[in-house]
Design an enzyme around this catalytic site. Structure first.
Site, PDB file in Angstrom:
ATOM      1  N   TYR A 115       0.842  -1.203   0.000  1.00 25.46           N
ATOM      2  CA  TYR A 115       0.000   0.000   0.000  1.00 25.46           C
ATOM      3  C   TYR A 115       0.875   1.250   0.000  1.00 25.46           C
ATOM      4  CZ  TYR A 115      -3.397   3.526   1.346  1.00 25.46           C
ATOM      5  OH  TYR A 115      -4.174   4.659   1.371  1.00 25.46           O
ATOM      6  N   LYS A 138       1.375   4.157  -2.930  1.00 24.55           N
ATOM      7  CA  LYS A 138       1.166   5.578  -2.689  1.00 24.55           C
ATOM      8  C   LYS A 138       2.445   6.381  -2.928  1.00 24.55           C
ATOM      9  CE  LYS A 138      -3.218   5.616  -1.666  1.00 24.55           C
ATOM     10  NZ  LYS A 138      -4.176   6.304  -2.578  1.00 24.55           N
TER      11      LYS A 138
END
Length: 254
Positions: A148, A152
């Site tokens: 994750y 990002k």
């Protein structure tokens, strides 16, 4: 009239962007998976703000459905002036404890979808010599925080690079980098954040307000809240080994 397309438009930061742009009198193209929720939001926006609202029910992980949104962004007859890449998801367990198919779906949503949607939108924007791309990233990308955080980090770097490339052609690009924000995101990802202190939380409306201020100021990255601005500044100056130790105690953010 300015037309704004927002993904993940029915909740959280996406919904906050939706109401803010509707308040400006913009025409809206709302993208989300839940068709009924989209319909309800569209009716509310038309009634409250008197704006034009178009809805596209699409799961951006599905390549055919994502292509429908790409085609809308590439439309010459009904151009989109502002693209907000907001749709996102997370996983409750760090790599490699989640099923690999779930990991891949998350990366498709966080990386592949904004890549393709931006690629569809930018040619028209550059031809018109104006346009805006807002990419909703996360402070999780500032630390080594699994797939994750890696996704990002890519989105933030992609935005900063794109900003430099497109500025001469009149297109503005901003990476919106929120910390923990009160949305449905954590619940949907199965994250237990009950131990997180109150000061760590942000409101989605404040994130959007700060993002639009930073867009006007032509900044490359928008971070809301003194606590997260201080956090980001500190991370730029600590050794990566220290940052890695900080990441071990993470609980997830958007």
């Amino acid at each position: 009239m300015t037309t704004v397309l927002i993904t993940g438009a029915t909740s959280g930061i996406g919904a906050a962007f939706t109401h803010r742009f509707a308040g400006f009198g913009c025409a809206l193209v709302l993208v989300a998976r839940d068709e009924e929720r989209l319909r309800t939001m569209a009716e509310e926006l038309r009634s409250r703000y008197g704006v034009e609202v178009e809805t596209l029910s699409a799961d951006l992980v599905d390549r055919d459905q994502c292509r429908l949104v790409e085609e809308r962004l590439a439309s010459v007859g009904a151009p989109v002036d502002v693209l907000v890449n907001n749709a996102g998801s997370g996983l409750p367990a760090p790599f490699p404890h989640s099923p690999i198919d779930d990991e891949e779906r998350m990366l498709d949503l966080l990386v592949r979808a904004p890549l393709r949607l931006t690629h569809a939108a930018v040619p028209g924007m550059t031809a018109r010599k104006r346009g805006v791309v807002l990419n909703v990233s996360s402070v999780a990308g500032l630390l080594p925080t699994g797939t994750y955080g890696a996704a990002k980090a890519w989105l933030t770097a992609f935005s900063e690079s794109l900003r430099v490339d497109l500025a001469p052609q009149g297109v503005r690009v901003l990476a919106v980098v929120p910390g923990f924000t009160r949305t449905e995101f954590q619940q949907r990802a199965g994250m237990d954040l009950s131990s997180l202190p109150e000061w760590a939380w942000l409101d989605a409306e404040k994130v959007v307000e700060q993002a639009l201020k930073d867009l006007r100021r032509r900044r490359p990255v928008s971070i809301t809240g003194l606590q997260y601005k201080t956090y980001a500044f500190a991370l730029r100056h600590v050794p990566r080994t220290v940052a890695a130790r900080m990441a071990r105690s993470r609980t997830g953010a958007k």
